[in-house]
Design a protein around this motif. Structure first.
Motif, PDB file in Angstrom:
ATOM      1  N   THR A  69       0.858  -1.187   0.000  1.00  0.00           N
ATOM      2  CA  THR A  69       0.000   0.000   0.000  1.00  0.00           C
ATOM      3  C   THR A  69       0.891   1.233   0.000  1.00  0.00           C
ATOM      4  N   SER A  70       0.279   2.398   0.047  1.00  0.00           N
ATOM      5  CA  SER A  70       1.044   3.644   0.096  1.00  0.00           C
ATOM      6  C   SER A  70       1.531   3.966   1.504  1.00  0.00           C
ATOM      7  N   GLU A  74      -3.337   3.846   4.574  1.00  0.00           N
ATOM      8  CA  GLU A  74      -4.117   3.143   3.555  1.00  0.00           C
ATOM      9  C   GLU A  74      -4.363   1.694   3.963  1.00  0.00           C
ATOM     10  N   ALA A  75      -3.342   1.046   4.527  1.00  0.00           N
ATOM     11  CA  ALA A  75      -3.488  -0.348   4.948  1.00  0.00           C
ATOM     12  C   ALA A  75      -4.574  -0.492   6.006  1.00  0.00           C
ATOM     13  N   LEU A  76      -4.617   0.421   6.948  1.00  0.00           N
ATOM     14  CA  LEU A  76      -5.620   0.381   8.012  1.00  0.00           C
ATOM     15  C   LEU A  76      -7.015   0.636   7.465  1.00  0.00           C
ATOM     16  N   ALA A 178      -2.464 -12.217  14.297  1.00  0.00           N
ATOM     17  CA  ALA A 178      -3.664 -11.434  14.026  1.00  0.00           C
ATOM     18  C   ALA A 178      -4.285 -11.944  12.740  1.00  0.00           C
ATOM     19  N   ASP A 179      -5.438 -11.393  12.395  1.00  0.00           N
ATOM     20  CA  ASP A 179      -6.040 -11.668  11.096  1.00  0.00           C
ATOM     21  C   ASP A 179      -5.518 -10.696  10.046  1.00  0.00           C
ATOM     22  N   MET A 180      -5.255  -9.456  10.481  1.00  0.00           N
ATOM     23  CA  MET A 180      -4.729  -8.420   9.594  1.00  0.00           C
ATOM     24  C   MET A 180      -3.732  -7.578  10.382  1.00  0.00           C
ATOM     25  N   ILE A 181      -2.631  -7.212   9.722  1.00  0.00           N
ATOM     26  CA  ILE A 181      -1.587  -6.423  10.374  1.00  0.00           C
ATOM     27  C   ILE A 181      -1.130  -5.341   9.403  1.00  0.00           C
ATOM     28  N   ALA A 182      -1.056  -4.103   9.899  1.00  0.00           N
ATOM     29  CA  ALA A 182      -0.636  -2.973   9.064  1.00  0.00           C
ATOM     30  C   ALA A 182       0.733  -2.469   9.499  1.00  0.00           C
ATOM     31  N   ILE A 183       1.574  -2.123   8.508  1.00  0.00           N
ATOM     32  CA  ILE A 183       2.901  -1.571   8.796  1.00  0.00           C
ATOM     33  C   ILE A 183       3.222  -0.437   7.831  1.00  0.00           C
ATOM     34  N   SER A 184       4.267   0.322   8.153  1.00  0.00           N
ATOM     35  CA  SER A 184       4.717   1.431   7.312  1.00  0.00           C
ATOM     36  C   SER A 184       6.235   1.411   7.241  1.00  0.00           C
ATOM     37  N   ALA A 185       6.796   1.487   6.041  1.00  0.00           N
ATOM     38  CA  ALA A 185       8.234   1.292   5.849  1.00  0.00           C
ATOM     39  C   ALA A 185       9.090   2.326   6.566  1.00  0.00           C
ATOM     40  N   HIS A 186       8.621   3.561   6.626  1.00  0.00           N
ATOM     41  CA  HIS A 186       9.505   4.594   7.171  1.00  0.00           C
ATOM     42  C   HIS A 186       9.642   4.536   8.693  1.00  0.00           C
ATOM     43  N   LYS A 187       8.944   3.595   9.331  1.00  0.00           N
ATOM     44  CA  LYS A 187       9.113   3.423  10.769  1.00  0.00           C
ATOM     45  C   LYS A 187      10.173   2.367  11.098  1.00  0.00           C
ATOM     46  N   PHE A 188      10.724   1.687  10.059  1.00  0.00           N
ATOM     47  CA  PHE A 188      11.815   0.743  10.314  1.00  0.00           C
ATOM     48  C   PHE A 188      12.954   0.961   9.314  1.00  0.00           C
ATOM     49  N   HIS A 189      13.243   2.245   9.050  1.00  0.00           N
ATOM     50  CA  HIS A 189      14.391   2.670   8.248  1.00  0.00           C
ATOM     51  C   HIS A 189      14.215   2.412   6.756  1.00  0.00           C
ATOM     52  N   GLY A 190      12.968   2.334   6.311  1.00  0.00           N
ATOM     53  CA  GLY A 190      12.662   2.277   4.896  1.00  0.00           C
ATOM     54  C   GLY A 190      12.195   3.648   4.422  1.00  0.00           C
ATOM     55  N   PRO A 191      11.784   3.749   3.155  1.00  0.00           N
ATOM     56  CA  PRO A 191      11.333   5.036   2.613  1.00  0.00           C
ATOM     57  C   PRO A 191       9.903   5.367   3.004  1.00  0.00           C
ATOM     58  N   LYS A 192       9.568   6.648   2.930  1.00  0.00           N
ATOM     59  CA  LYS A 192       8.191   7.095   3.137  1.00  0.00           C
ATOM     60  C   LYS A 192       7.369   6.812   1.876  1.00  0.00           C
ATOM     61  N   GLY A 193       6.066   6.672   2.072  1.00  0.00           N
ATOM     62  CA  GLY A 193       5.181   6.505   0.934  1.00  0.00           C
ATOM     63  C   GLY A 193       4.894   5.074   0.554  1.00  0.00           C
ATOM     64  N   VAL A 194       5.287   4.117   1.413  1.00  0.00           N
ATOM     65  CA  VAL A 194       5.001   2.714   1.125  1.00  0.00           C
ATOM     66  C   VAL A 194       4.785   1.972   2.432  1.00  0.00           C
TER      67      VAL A 194
END
Length: 358
Positions: A69-70, A74-76, A178-194
């Protein structure tokens, strides 16, 4: 400058940056292809995405699917809106606004209370028509680790799905079931926007944004090979050095709590991710403190609420008064923070607080 705002975003890992560069080619390069195109450049881009999908999946429970996702918002939204209609969505009082606001907009929303230590109280009952339970794993403002396994069990017993916002947990501690789990790349040293939504094996949800259905017919839109490759590399590195990062964060936590010994910790000091130090000092003017310490990057609350003028709903939920909440700051640190930076920041912040007569 000293950066102590890791809950808002983390520095981009060098390996993640390197992984992205090929897929940012301009004219004459071969890395700018659309991953949904059938020709060779498209297939190469798709292969990079699928490799990253495996890297990201390696930190989730076994099985299931990773849907890119972006970002976590968006995932949530996809999880809450796409998992059903009608019934009640039960959410903890300290969820991120991406969960709280979406659950309230999606229909009936039931708020689960939290204790003073910042953990969602597992003794409370769910409404009889609950279709979805949302309890995050690590709170973004105060860092408290939630009893997610118990909430997953309670959701199953109620014939409801369980969705977990693991944005602040993924890559740092083992991600919950869980049944569904949401994450964001920029919270673990990845880029923003994904980001990504993980779905357990056998679970199907409907798309909430129509289009080409590029991600399993559930999420439409052209994927970014560069962003996803960076996310995959960041996930791979997080997995490889999780123990090392954890030990480093514990060292920083011990030193920080020594240096801020005159401050009160908000939420549990034990059931907590120790890269988050949310503290308060009676009578503190946080705006003045931030002005006096402008070379230190820290937060007065969650980044998405900065400048809103609203009192933190998380701090109010654990029983703090408005005055206590408004005299609180959040210091976030991690992989690239040094002990020396913690010591210098503490010297400046404590000195500025003492100027206020505190």
């Amino acid at each position: 400058m000293i950066y102590l705002d890791y809950q808002a975003t983390t520095p981009l890992a060098p390996d993640a940056r390197d992984a992205m560069m090929r897929w940012l080619d301009g004219p004459g390069g071969t890395g700018f292809g659309n991953p949904h195109s059938p020709h060779r450049m498209g297939r190469q881009a798709k292969a990079a995405i699928e490799m990253a999908r495996e890297q990201v999946a390696a930190l989730f429970p076994a099985g299931g699917r990773v849907i890119f996702t972006s970002g976590a918002t968006e995932a949530l939204n996809l999880a809450i809106r796409g998992s059903g209609e009608g019934g009640t969505v039960s959410v903890s009082a300290i969820e991120h606004s991406a969960v709280l606001d979406t659950a309230q907009d999606a229909g009936k929303c039931h708020i689960l209370n939290v204790a003073k230590d910042g953990q969602c109280n597992t003794k409370q009952d769910l409404p009889a028509d609950t279709r979805l339970v949302c309890v995050m794993q690590v709170n973004n403002e105060i860092g408290t680790i939630q009893p997610t396994l118990e909430w997953h069990r309670k959701a199953k017993a109620a014939n409801a799905l369980y969705m977990c916002d693991a944005v602040q947990a993924y890559g740092k501690i083992e991600v919950t079931s869980a049944d569904m789990i949401a994450i964001s790349a920029h919270k673990f040293h990845g880029p923003k926007g994904v980001g990504a939504l993980w779905l357990r094996e056998g679970l199907d949800i409907k798309e909430v944004q129509t289009g080409g259905g590029q991600e399993f017919g559930i999420r439409s839109g052209t994927l970014s090979p560069a962003l996803i490759a960076g996310m995959g590399a960041a996930a791979k590195e997080a997995k490889e050095r999780m123990e090392q990062d954890r030990d480093h964060v514990e060292k920083l936590w011990r030193r920080a709590t020594e240096l801020f010994g005159k401050w009160e910790i908000n939420g549990s000091a034990e059931a907590r991710y120790h890269g988050n130090l949310n503290i308060r000092r009676k009578g503190l003017d946080v705006n003045r403190l931030m002005s006096d310490c402008r070379d230190i990057m820290f937060s007065a609350g969650s980044a998405c609420a900065s400048g809103s003028g609203r009192t933190s709903h998380v701090l109010e939920a654990i029983g703090l008064s408005k005055a206590q909440a408004k005299s609180s700051i959040r210091l976030g640190f991690g992989r690239y923070t040094t002990v020396e930076e913690i010591e210098e920041a503490a010297d400046q912040i404590n000195a500025a607080a003492e100027v206020q007569g505190l």
